[in-house]
Design a protein around this motif. Structure first.
Motif, PDB file in Angstrom:
ATOM      1  N   GLU A   2       7.282 -40.747 -40.214  1.00 44.81           N
ATOM      2  CA  GLU A   2       6.504 -41.485 -39.228  1.00 44.81           C
ATOM      3  C   GLU A   2       5.007 -41.228 -39.403  1.00 44.81           C
ATOM      4  OE1 GLU A   2       9.599 -43.507 -37.390  1.00 44.81           O
ATOM      5  OE2 GLU A   2       7.431 -43.666 -37.129  1.00 44.81           O
ATOM      6  N   GLN A   3       4.665 -39.977 -39.747  1.00 43.15           N
ATOM      7  CA  GLN A   3       3.247 -39.659 -39.937  1.00 43.15           C
ATOM      8  C   GLN A   3       2.703 -40.390 -41.157  1.00 43.15           C
ATOM      9  OE1 GLN A   3       2.517 -35.482 -40.092  1.00 43.15           O
ATOM     10  NE2 GLN A   3       0.303 -35.699 -39.996  1.00 43.15           N
ATOM     11  N   LYS A   4       3.537 -40.512 -42.197  1.00 40.87           N
ATOM     12  CA  LYS A   4       3.118 -41.236 -43.396  1.00 40.87           C
ATOM     13  C   LYS A   4       2.876 -42.706 -43.093  1.00 40.87           C
ATOM     14  CE  LYS A   4       4.512 -42.081 -48.188  1.00 40.87           C
ATOM     15  NZ  LYS A   4       5.577 -41.857 -49.202  1.00 40.87           N
ATOM     16  N   LEU A   5       3.774 -43.309 -42.303  1.00 41.91           N
ATOM     17  CA  LEU A   5       3.605 -44.714 -41.926  1.00 41.91           C
ATOM     18  C   LEU A   5       2.385 -44.894 -41.038  1.00 41.91           C
ATOM     19  CD1 LEU A   5       7.270 -45.877 -41.201  1.00 41.91           C
ATOM     20  CD2 LEU A   5       5.819 -46.457 -43.159  1.00 41.91           C
ATOM     21  N   GLN A   6       2.166 -43.930 -40.140  1.00 36.04           N
ATOM     22  CA  GLN A   6       0.996 -44.031 -39.258  1.00 36.04           C
ATOM     23  C   GLN A   6      -0.299 -43.999 -40.068  1.00 36.04           C
ATOM     24  OE1 GLN A   6       0.244 -40.694 -36.847  1.00 36.04           O
ATOM     25  NE2 GLN A   6      -1.243 -41.709 -35.554  1.00 36.04           N
ATOM     26  N   SER A   7      -0.340 -43.102 -41.060  1.00 40.20           N
ATOM     27  CA  SER A   7      -1.535 -43.009 -41.901  1.00 40.20           C
ATOM     28  C   SER A   7      -1.765 -44.308 -42.658  1.00 40.20           C
ATOM     29  CB  SER A   7      -1.383 -41.849 -42.885  1.00 40.20           C
ATOM     30  OG  SER A   7      -1.283 -40.631 -42.189  1.00 40.20           O
ATOM     31  N   PHE A   8      -0.663 -44.906 -43.117  1.00 43.48           N
ATOM     32  CA  PHE A   8      -0.794 -46.170 -43.856  1.00 43.48           C
ATOM     33  C   PHE A   8      -1.320 -47.272 -42.950  1.00 43.48           C
ATOM     34  CE2 PHE A   8      -0.028 -49.423 -46.866  1.00 43.48           C
ATOM     35  CZ  PHE A   8       0.531 -50.492 -46.176  1.00 43.48           C
ATOM     36  N   PHE A   9      -0.744 -47.400 -41.727  1.00 44.88           N
ATOM     37  CA  PHE A   9      -1.192 -48.444 -40.822  1.00 44.88           C
ATOM     38  C   PHE A   9      -2.654 -48.242 -40.420  1.00 44.88           C
ATOM     39  CE2 PHE A   9       2.296 -51.083 -40.410  1.00 44.88           C
ATOM     40  CZ  PHE A   9       3.478 -50.397 -40.125  1.00 44.88           C
ATOM     41  N   ASN A 140      -0.623 -51.669 -31.182  1.00 42.32           N
ATOM     42  CA  ASN A 140       0.244 -51.009 -32.159  1.00 42.32           C
ATOM     43  C   ASN A 140      -0.326 -49.650 -32.555  1.00 42.32           C
ATOM     44  OD1 ASN A 140       2.118 -53.060 -32.224  1.00 42.32           O
ATOM     45  ND2 ASN A 140       1.187 -54.117 -33.950  1.00 42.32           N
ATOM     46  N   ASN A 141      -1.634 -49.599 -32.761  1.00 42.21           N
ATOM     47  CA  ASN A 141      -2.260 -48.322 -33.116  1.00 42.21           C
ATOM     48  C   ASN A 141      -2.118 -47.305 -31.992  1.00 42.21           C
ATOM     49  OD1 ASN A 141      -3.056 -49.254 -35.627  1.00 42.21           O
ATOM     50  ND2 ASN A 141      -5.072 -49.904 -34.942  1.00 42.21           N
ATOM     51  N   SER A 142      -2.249 -47.793 -30.747  1.00 45.81           N
ATOM     52  CA  SER A 142      -2.106 -46.905 -29.600  1.00 45.81           C
ATOM     53  C   SER A 142      -0.685 -46.357 -29.509  1.00 45.81           C
ATOM     54  CB  SER A 142      -2.467 -47.650 -28.312  1.00 45.81           C
ATOM     55  OG  SER A 142      -2.271 -46.832 -27.185  1.00 45.81           O
ATOM     56  N   LYS A 143       0.303 -47.243 -29.750  1.00 48.62           N
ATOM     57  CA  LYS A 143       1.694 -46.806 -29.700  1.00 48.62           C
ATOM     58  C   LYS A 143       1.984 -45.796 -30.808  1.00 48.62           C
ATOM     59  CE  LYS A 143       3.520 -51.040 -27.600  1.00 48.62           C
ATOM     60  NZ  LYS A 143       4.365 -52.236 -27.802  1.00 48.62           N
ATOM     61  N   LEU A 144       1.407 -46.028 -31.981  1.00 48.00           N
ATOM     62  CA  LEU A 144       1.601 -45.084 -33.083  1.00 48.00           C
ATOM     63  C   LEU A 144       0.977 -43.733 -32.768  1.00 48.00           C
ATOM     64  CD1 LEU A 144       0.980 -47.376 -36.192  1.00 48.00           C
ATOM     65  CD2 LEU A 144       3.128 -46.309 -35.534  1.00 48.00           C
ATOM     66  N   ASP A 145      -0.185 -43.763 -32.110  1.00 52.54           N
ATOM     67  CA  ASP A 145      -0.831 -42.513 -31.715  1.00 52.54           C
ATOM     68  C   ASP A 145       0.035 -41.745 -30.715  1.00 52.54           C
ATOM     69  OD1 ASP A 145      -2.985 -42.978 -33.335  1.00 52.54           O
ATOM     70  OD2 ASP A 145      -4.223 -43.870 -31.759  1.00 52.54           O
ATOM     71  N   ASP A 146       0.578 -42.485 -29.727  1.00 54.71           N
ATOM     72  CA  ASP A 146       1.440 -41.839 -28.735  1.00 54.71           C
ATOM     73  C   ASP A 146       2.680 -41.251 -29.401  1.00 54.71           C
ATOM     74  OD1 ASP A 146      -0.322 -42.564 -26.768  1.00 54.71           O
ATOM     75  OD2 ASP A 146       0.796 -44.352 -26.155  1.00 54.71           O
ATOM     76  N   LEU A 147       3.268 -42.035 -30.316  1.00 55.25           N
ATOM     77  CA  LEU A 147       4.463 -41.558 -31.015  1.00 55.25           C
ATOM     78  C   LEU A 147       4.146 -40.325 -31.848  1.00 55.25           C
ATOM     79  CD1 LEU A 147       7.406 -41.914 -31.864  1.00 55.25           C
ATOM     80  CD2 LEU A 147       6.644 -43.501 -33.643  1.00 55.25           C
ATOM     81  N   SER A 148       2.986 -40.327 -32.483  1.00 53.38           N
ATOM     82  CA  SER A 148       2.586 -39.185 -33.295  1.00 53.38           C
ATOM     83  C   SER A 148       2.437 -37.936 -32.440  1.00 53.38           C
ATOM     84  CB  SER A 148       1.265 -39.490 -34.011  1.00 53.38           C
ATOM     85  OG  SER A 148       0.819 -38.373 -34.738  1.00 53.38           O
ATOM     86  N   ARG A 149       1.812 -38.082 -31.269  1.00 46.62           N
ATOM     87  CA  ARG A 149       1.640 -36.920 -30.381  1.00 46.62           C
ATOM     88  C   ARG A 149       2.988 -36.395 -29.896  1.00 46.62           C
ATOM     89  NH1 ARG A 149      -3.036 -39.851 -28.701  1.00 46.62           N
ATOM     90  NH2 ARG A 149      -1.850 -40.948 -27.101  1.00 46.62           N
ATOM     91  N   MET A 150       3.905 -37.328 -29.582  1.00 47.85           N
ATOM     92  CA  MET A 150       5.239 -36.915 -29.156  1.00 47.85           C
ATOM     93  C   MET A 150       5.953 -36.150 -30.257  1.00 47.85           C
ATOM     94  SD  MET A 150       5.967 -37.791 -26.014  1.00 47.85           S
ATOM     95  CE  MET A 150       5.590 -38.951 -24.703  1.00 47.85           C
ATOM     96  N   LEU A 151       5.872 -36.654 -31.486  1.00 52.73           N
ATOM     97  CA  LEU A 151       6.539 -36.003 -32.613  1.00 52.73           C
ATOM     98  C   LEU A 151       5.965 -34.619 -32.867  1.00 52.73           C
ATOM     99  CD1 LEU A 151       6.912 -38.995 -35.093  1.00 52.73           C
ATOM    100  CD2 LEU A 151       8.724 -37.863 -33.809  1.00 52.73           C
ATOM    101  N   LEU A 152       4.642 -34.485 -32.713  1.00 55.45           N
ATOM    102  CA  LEU A 152       4.022 -33.178 -32.897  1.00 55.45           C
ATOM    103  C   LEU A 152       4.551 -32.172 -31.875  1.00 55.45           C
ATOM    104  CD1 LEU A 152       0.305 -34.140 -33.652  1.00 55.45           C
ATOM    105  CD2 LEU A 152       1.966 -33.179 -35.245  1.00 55.45           C
ATOM    106  N   LYS A 153       4.742 -32.654 -30.647  1.00 53.87           N
ATOM    107  CA  LYS A 153       5.269 -31.768 -29.613  1.00 53.87           C
ATOM    108  C   LYS A 153       6.710 -31.370 -29.915  1.00 53.87           C
ATOM    109  CE  LYS A 153       2.330 -33.436 -25.843  1.00 53.87           C
ATOM    110  NZ  LYS A 153       2.309 -34.081 -24.504  1.00 53.87           N
ATOM    111  N   LEU A 154       7.514 -32.344 -30.365  1.00 57.21           N
ATOM    112  CA  LEU A 154       8.920 -32.055 -30.645  1.00 57.21           C
ATOM    113  C   LEU A 154       9.064 -31.129 -31.844  1.00 57.21           C
ATOM    114  CD1 LEU A 154      10.647 -35.525 -30.121  1.00 57.21           C
ATOM    115  CD2 LEU A 154      10.372 -33.652 -28.517  1.00 57.21           C
TER     116      LEU A 154
END
Length: 265
Positions: A2-9, A140-154
């Motif tokens: 997910e982090q790789k996809l976020q960086s690409f987007f 979409n960027n905002s959702k990716l940021d939120d998802l990234s923060r959630m994944l970091l916490k998990l």
């Protein structure tokens, strides 16, 4: 992944590829992501559909045959009227040509004025569509940021995972709590909540020194990872069935349908 996809987007390569401003190497990279990641392919197709509104045609041309139609419309009546007024005097050919040119100019001016009005209206629509497109990208960027923060916490090694399964009253109930005592954060993933009557709801509690603290209502429609209040020194988590809107106090232990101890984890 997910982090790789976020960086690409976030790189903006996909947008540049859509409008044809990427280099050969960048184009190959984008095509690799499109071919190998369904999320990228889906976003690429969506952007293509949205950007089709920008593909406006080149400058409009006057309809074919308009000049011939104008001459046919004015040639015979004009000559007959001139002869009727002065039978012995012939109208010079350049007078007829000048009249025809004037009428042609008027007709074409009206035509292109109407077309210009249409283009202006279409331009306003295109501008609105572009604004919507930009808004979609920002969302979409905002959702990716939120998802990234959630994944970091998990993925944080200090986070602890607790599975709450339902008892006989709610056999299919399943939620997962993630508690980080270092960062003092709590999240819960609502996996499955059996349907309740309209006048009932699920409520989650934390036990501290034999006292139950309300952490909020769980909605079966809100099945996603969400934050809940962090409670220092909580001994256990419980989920109960309460009247619609929730209860201020944990009045009856018989209402509990799931619980898990936190002190042994």
């Amino acid at each position: 992944m997910e982090q790789k996809l976020q960086s690409f987007f976030k790189s903006g390569l996909l947008d540049s590829y859509i409008i044809g401003t990427t280099s050969v190497a960048e184009s190959l990279e984008v095509e690799h992501y499109i071919d190998n990641y369904p999320e990228v392919k889906s976003e690429y197709e969506r952007l293509q559909d949205n950007l089709e509104i920008l593909a406006k045609a080149d400058a409009l041309e006057a309809p074919k045959g308009i000049l011939d139609n104008v001459f046919k419309a004015i040639e015979t009546p004009l000559e007959k009227n001139v002869v009727a007024l002065n039978p012995k005097k012939q109208t010079p050919w350049y007078s007829i040509a000048a009249s025809a040119a004037a009428i042609l100019f008027a007709v074409t001016s009206i035509y292109f004025y109407n077309q210009n009005q249409i283009l202006q209206n279409e331009s306003l629509i295109v501008d609105a569509e572009i604004d919507d497109l930009r808004s979609d990208i920002e969302n979409n960027n905002s959702k990716l940021d939120d998802l990234s923060r959630m994944l970091l916490k998990l993925n944080n090694p200090d986070s602890r995972k607790y599975l709450l399964s339902g008892n006989e009253r709610a056999k299919d109930l399943k939620t997962v709590a993630y508690i980080n005592p270092v960062e003092k954060t709590s999240m819960i993933d609502v996996v499955e909540l059996p349907q309740l009557p309209p006048e009932k709801c699920y409520q989650i509690w934390a036990e501290v020194n034999n006292r139950m603290i309300n952490l909020g209502i769980l909605d079966e429609k809100d099945r996603k990872l969400q934050s809940i209040p962090y409670v220092e020194d909580a001994l256990a988590l419980s989920i109960s069935i309460e009247p619609k809107g929730g209860s201020e106090t944990f009045a009856d232990e018989e209402n509990a349908v799931a619980e898990i101890s936190l002190k042994d984890n």
